[in-house]
Design an enzyme around this catalytic site. Structure first.
Site, PDB file in Angstrom:
ATOM      1  N   GLU A   1      43.789  -8.483  35.517  1.00 48.27           N
ATOM      2  CA  GLU A   1      44.330  -9.280  36.616  1.00 48.27           C
ATOM      3  C   GLU A   1      45.798  -9.647  36.406  1.00 48.27           C
ATOM      4  OE1 GLU A   1      41.257 -12.304  38.078  1.00 48.27           O
ATOM      5  OE2 GLU A   1      40.453 -11.743  36.124  1.00 48.27           O
TER       6      GLU A   1
ATOM      7  N   SER B   1      37.980 -11.723  39.790  1.00 52.27           N
ATOM      8  CA  SER B   1      38.569 -11.068  40.953  1.00 52.27           C
ATOM      9  C   SER B   1      37.777  -9.855  41.426  1.00 52.27           C
ATOM     10  CB  SER B   1      40.023 -10.640  40.680  1.00 52.27           C
ATOM     11  OG  SER B   1      40.824 -11.773  40.475  1.00 52.27           O
TER      12      SER B   1
ATOM     13  N   TYR C   1      43.302 -10.457  47.745  1.00 50.46           N
ATOM     14  CA  TYR C   1      44.725 -10.643  47.481  1.00 50.46           C
ATOM     15  C   TYR C   1      45.688  -9.887  48.390  1.00 50.46           C
ATOM     16  CZ  TYR C   1      42.866 -12.539  43.112  1.00 50.46           C
ATOM     17  OH  TYR C   1      42.174 -13.267  42.193  1.00 50.46           O
TER      18      TYR C   1
ATOM     19  N   ARG D   1      36.867 -23.915  39.857  1.00 44.56           N
ATOM     20  CA  ARG D   1      36.336 -23.546  41.178  1.00 44.56           C
ATOM     21  C   ARG D   1      34.980 -22.904  40.999  1.00 44.56           C
ATOM     22  NH1 ARG D   1      38.959 -18.987  42.798  1.00 44.56           N
ATOM     23  NH2 ARG D   1      36.994 -17.864  42.939  1.00 44.56           N
TER      24      ARG D   1
ATOM     25  N   ASP E   1      31.844 -20.881  42.498  1.00 46.27           N
ATOM     26  CA  ASP E   1      31.463 -19.962  43.570  1.00 46.27           C
ATOM     27  C   ASP E   1      29.954 -20.014  43.740  1.00 46.27           C
ATOM     28  OD1 ASP E   1      34.110 -19.248  43.809  1.00 46.27           O
ATOM     29  OD2 ASP E   1      33.927 -17.447  42.583  1.00 46.27           O
TER      30      ASP E   1
ATOM     31  N   GLU F   1      29.350 -18.395  39.635  1.00 40.30           N
ATOM     32  CA  GLU F   1      30.237 -18.440  38.477  1.00 40.30           C
ATOM     33  C   GLU F   1      31.197 -19.609  38.601  1.00 40.30           C
ATOM     34  OE1 GLU F   1      33.698 -15.507  38.546  1.00 40.30           O
ATOM     35  OE2 GLU F   1      32.232 -14.452  39.797  1.00 40.30           O
TER      36      GLU F   1
ATOM     37  N   ASN G   1      35.224 -20.585  37.773  1.00 34.82           N
ATOM     38  CA  ASN G   1      36.565 -20.107  37.446  1.00 34.82           C
ATOM     39  C   ASN G   1      37.361 -21.267  36.855  1.00 34.82           C
ATOM     40  OD1 ASN G   1      36.678 -17.295  38.938  1.00 34.82           O
ATOM     41  ND2 ASN G   1      35.692 -18.730  40.330  1.00 34.82           N
TER      42      ASN G   1
ATOM     43  N   GLY H   1      43.000 -18.669  41.069  1.00 30.68           N
ATOM     44  CA  GLY H   1      44.222 -18.109  41.636  1.00 30.68           C
ATOM     45  C   GLY H   1      45.042 -19.164  42.355  1.00 30.68           C
TER      46      GLY H   1
END
Length: 326
Positions: free
Chosen positions: A27, A160, A230, A268, A270, A284, A286, A290
């Site tokens: 990434e 990602s 993205y 964050r 998900d 998951e 994070n 991002g």
């Protein structure tokens, strides 16, 4: 659920800030060209003495020579989000944003994350882990019998959606496993939850941690992959679509997941909200989300009345070490 954040920050007290960007993970491009520059610009615009620093091109020890007082970690993936750079900064004694060594390492491993959540009674989709010696066709073809179809195949240490595939038939399994294995030695096969794709950002630490508004992600044909995350504008992000009861439930579950892993600073979660019965499942966590124009944490923060610049400044003000008091 109103937020309680102190946004009155003395910029001069922050000292010199290095925004870590780039790195050597899959990434790298997103970190180097999007997240990192965005954070750097936001901090500089508010008077912070901030500089860019790419750990793949410079030794972290140089941070001391530069007089850096704290670091904003805008790295994604392995080498930046997995506890390794956090450990190096601990040894250097330079406070950093986000979770500490242990929480970062656990959250980067999707399988270990699931095990911790299950131990704490938190819901996550069923899964099968295929280690290198279990990736032969005779074993791979049995996975759909265990998890049903469709299912997801992904590398457990990437973000990602790198190397991830949705498998709809037995004939696709081997190819999906081989793709994931290019990024990781083990492969995670996960039960598919049909329903709403959600994400919930978290700020703070422990019992004082707070959840930002939940975002519903609506990607074309449900394909929220690397490209649609993205590099396109076709994915839609909706805030405020859930009922008040659902919103509170998702926020509470995301907070429980965040605390379970020992996260701090920001993160964050998900999740999926199953269509058939309205039950939520954690996918998951994070720990270095991002920070691009498409990114979910800034979108959620904006809905809560927090600008991108305010968010960046608040995060760097929270920078600390594992060894310091919370």
């Amino acid at each position: 659920m109103p937020l309680n954040l102190d946004l009155n920050i003395d910029v001069k007290s922050l000292g010199k800030v290095a925004v870590l960007m780039g790195g050597s993970s899959a990434e790298r491009e997103v970190s180097l060209t999007m997240s990192g520059p965005g954070v750097l610009k936001a901090l500089q615009a508010q008077g912070v003495d901030a500089v860019a620093f790419d750990p793949s091109e410079r030794e972290l020890g140089e941070l001391k020579a530069l007089g850096v007082a704290r670091c904003f970690i805008a790295l994604h993936g392995r080498g930046g989000e997995d506890g390794t750079v956090q450990g190096a900064l601990e040894l250097l004694g330079i406070p950093y944003t986000g979770s500490g060594v242990m929480a970062s390492a656990i959250a980067m491993d999707k399988v270990m994350t699931k095990k911790v959540w299950l131990a704490d009674g938190l819901p996550t989709p069923r899964w099968v882990t295929l280690r290198p010696h279990e990736q032969q066709p005779e074993r791979v073809r049995l996975v759909p019998d265990e998890l049903g179809l469709p299912l997801f195949v992904k590398p457990p240490h990437e973000g990602s959606s790198m190397g991830a595939s949705k498998v709809s038939g037995y004939s696709q399994m081997q190819e999906a496993v081989e793709l994931a294995a290019r990024f990781d030695s083990a492969v995670l096969c996960e039960e598919f939850i049909e329903g709403l794709e959600l994400t919930c950002p978290l700020l703070g630490e422990g019992e004082t941690a707070q959840a930002l508004p939940v975002i519903q992600i609506e990607a074309p044909e449900g394909k929220y992959d690397y490209q649609n995350k993205y590099f396109t504008d076709v994915t839609q992000y909706h805030v405020g679509r859930l009922s008040e009861a659902q919103e509170q439930e998702i926020r509470a579950l995301a907070l429980a997941a965040y605390r379970s892993l020992g996260c701090r600073g920001w993160g964050r979660a998900d999740l999926m909200l199953r269509k058939s019965d309205g039950r939520a499942f954690l996918l998951e966590m994070n720990t270095s989300p991002g920070m691009t124009s498409h990114s979910l944490v800034p979108i959620s923060a904006k809905a809560a009345g927090i600008s991108y610049e305010q968010l960046c400044l608040w995060l760097i003000a929270q920078a600390r070490l594992d060894s310091s008091k919370a």
